[in-house]
Design an enzyme around this catalytic site. Structure first.
Site, PDB file in Angstrom:
ATOM      1  N   HIS A 105       0.767  -1.214  -0.011  1.00  0.00           N
ATOM      2  CA  HIS A 105       0.006  -0.072   0.029  1.00  0.00           C
ATOM      3  C   HIS A 105       1.113   1.213  -0.088  1.00  0.00           C
ATOM      4  CE1 HIS A 105      -3.997   1.992   1.315  1.00  0.00           C
ATOM      5  NE2 HIS A 105      -3.100   3.007   1.230  1.00  0.00           N
ATOM      6  N   HIS A 163      -9.481   1.681   0.159  1.00  0.00           N
ATOM      7  CA  HIS A 163      -9.313   2.321   1.212  1.00  0.00           C
ATOM      8  C   HIS A 163     -10.792   2.021   2.161  1.00  0.00           C
ATOM      9  CE1 HIS A 163      -5.872   3.894  -0.578  1.00  0.00           C
ATOM     10  NE2 HIS A 163      -5.352   4.420   0.584  1.00  0.00           N
ATOM     11  N   GLU A 200     -10.604   3.765   7.486  1.00  0.00           N
ATOM     12  CA  GLU A 200      -9.519   4.837   7.895  1.00  0.00           C
ATOM     13  C   GLU A 200     -10.212   6.164   8.211  1.00  0.00           C
ATOM     14  OE1 GLU A 200      -7.279   6.772   4.969  1.00  0.00           O
ATOM     15  OE2 GLU A 200      -5.508   7.146   6.042  1.00  0.00           O
ATOM     16  N   ASP A 251       2.139   7.105   2.122  1.00  0.00           N
ATOM     17  CA  ASP A 251       2.857   8.463   1.228  1.00  0.00           C
ATOM     18  C   ASP A 251       3.876   8.890   1.892  1.00  0.00           C
ATOM     19  OD1 ASP A 251       0.294   9.130  -0.625  1.00  0.00           O
ATOM     20  OD2 ASP A 251      -0.448   8.551   1.336  1.00  0.00           O
TER      21      ASP A 251
HETATM   22  N1  HPA Z   1      -5.325   8.108   1.301  1.00  0.00           N
HETATM   23  C1  HPA Z   1      -6.263   8.002   0.425  1.00  0.00           C
HETATM   24  N2  HPA Z   1      -6.010   8.715  -0.641  1.00  0.00           N
HETATM   25  C2  HPA Z   1      -4.864   8.881  -1.059  1.00  0.00           C
HETATM   26  C3  HPA Z   1      -3.727   8.845  -0.326  1.00  0.00           C
HETATM   27  C4  HPA Z   1      -4.050   8.486   1.036  1.00  0.00           C
HETATM   28  O1  HPA Z   1      -3.226   8.359   1.907  1.00  0.00           O
HETATM   29  N3  HPA Z   1      -2.849   9.284  -1.005  1.00  0.00           N
HETATM   30  C5  HPA Z   1      -3.036   9.446  -2.271  1.00  0.00           C
HETATM   31  N4  HPA Z   1      -4.616   9.438  -2.334  1.00  0.00           N
HETATM   32 ZN    ZN Z   2      -3.607   4.977   1.001  1.00  0.00          ZN
END
Ligand code: HPA
Ligand code: ZN
Length: 329
Positions: free
Chosen positions: A8, A188, A191, A270
């Site tokens: 990820h 995702h 979160e 990231d």
């Molecule tokens: N989360 C969700 N969307 C995203 C992220 C992230 O960390 N980075 C780039 N798009």
């Molecule tokens: Zn992410």
């Protein structure tokens, strides 16, 4: 070094400030003001602001060569940390905003993966993602491109963006379309939304993994369901601390998830934005969770088992891991 694997990480989000500056210069662009703080790091103060900064920095990645360089440099840094396999997630929407076709976007990334494999022996695959806050129509267009222009190194589909404002169910057509073509999917969830978002994701989307998924800890019945479905969690503790989901490592549910029997992997999300790296995630798990070498190897094993990769490559990665485990043990 413990062999590591990362499932990820947002490709556009791997470029550190110095690379973004180099690409801006190469493309004769002036970067927006206030992109960097006095410490030289990216400047953002909450998650939705982070997504905007991400858009701004991604705007310097304008050519296939730029995408190749971002990919290659990231994989090179991973190889230095003992990583044997990475799945990078890319966003063709960001490429399209900079005038790049889907085919050029993929071609650039694939060149970076192949050059890094030749140079460092690191294996890589590409997950193409849509962005939830760009809307259902765009997600369908990305899904069509993935299916209509297949590439052997594009081995999965996913979705990022603003989870809290955009529940997953509405994207089921895009996910189903890609899954019907034979590609596995991740999304995702859990979160910025709680258990309801996770339940909706696993009931409406054909996913075998969840990006983050950590907030499943808030609902034990759902946790059992996730475990019994064999869903793997792409856990990114450093990201969660940086964005403020949890105040510190001690409050993070990763240890409880492992203890409950969930399939947990570690990723950086990231890295330069969240002051982390895949190596740091493993190191921090050692420091804060007392994860010894065997426990860290088990994390890598979970990742390879859940990787979106062909079976011969999975077997090769497993052999590499086993060989290293035998040396450590
Ligand atoms: N989360 C969700 N969307 C995203 C992220 C992230 O960390 N980075 C780039 N798009
Ligand atoms: Zn992410």
């Amino acid at each position: 070094m413990i062999p590591k694997a990362e499932l990820h990480v947002h490709l556009e989000g791997t470029a550190p400030p110095n690379l973004v500056r180099r690409l801006a210069a190469r493309n004769k662009m002036t970067l927006p003001e206030r992109l960097f703080g006095e410490d030289g790091r990216y400047l953002w103060d909450h998650f939705l602001h982070f997504l905007k900064v991400y858009d701004a920095t991604s705007s310097v990645i304008r050519t296939p060569e730029d995408y190749r360089d971002v990919t290659y440099e990231y994989l090179a840094s991973c190889a230095e940390e003992g990583v044997i396999y990475v799945e990078v997630s890319s966003s063709p929407d960001h490429a399209a905003a900079n005038g790049m076709s889907y085919g050029d976007h993929v071609e650039g990334i694939v060149a970076g993966i192949e050059d890094a494999r030749d140079q460092f022996g690191i294996e890589g695959r590409l997950i193409v993602t849509c962005v939830r806050h760009f809307g259902v129509e765009r997600s369908m267009e990305v899904a069509r491109q993935v299916v209509d222009e297949p590439h052997p190194l594009v081995t999965g589909f996913g979705m990022g963006g603003d989870e809290a404002g955009h529940p997953p169910g509405q994207f089921s057509r895009a996910f189903q379309y890609v899954a019907d073509s034979g590609l596995p999917c991740t999304v995702h969830a859990g979160e910025w939304a709680g258990p309801d978002g996770i339940r909706e994701a696993i009931e409406t989307l054909p996913v075998t993994r969840l990006g983050h998924g950590i907030r499943v800890i808030e609902d034990r019945a759902l946790l059992s369901e996730v475990i019994s479905r064999g869903i793997t969690l792409e856990v990114c503790p450093g990201s969660n601390l940086a964005t403020g989901i949890y105040p510190d490592y001690a409050s993070h549910p990763v240890a409880d998830l492992i203890a409950a029997g969930a399939k947990v992997t570690l990723s950086s999300d990231d890295p330069p934005y969240f002051a982390t790296s895949i190596g740091k995630e493993y190191d921090d798990a050692g420091t804060h969770l007392g994860m010894d070498a065997d426990a860290q190897i088990a994390i890598t094993r979970n990742a390879i088992e859940a990787a979106f990769v062909d079976e011969p490559t999975r077997a090769k990665l497993m052999t590499r891991l086993d060989d290293a485990a035998n040396e450590t043990g």
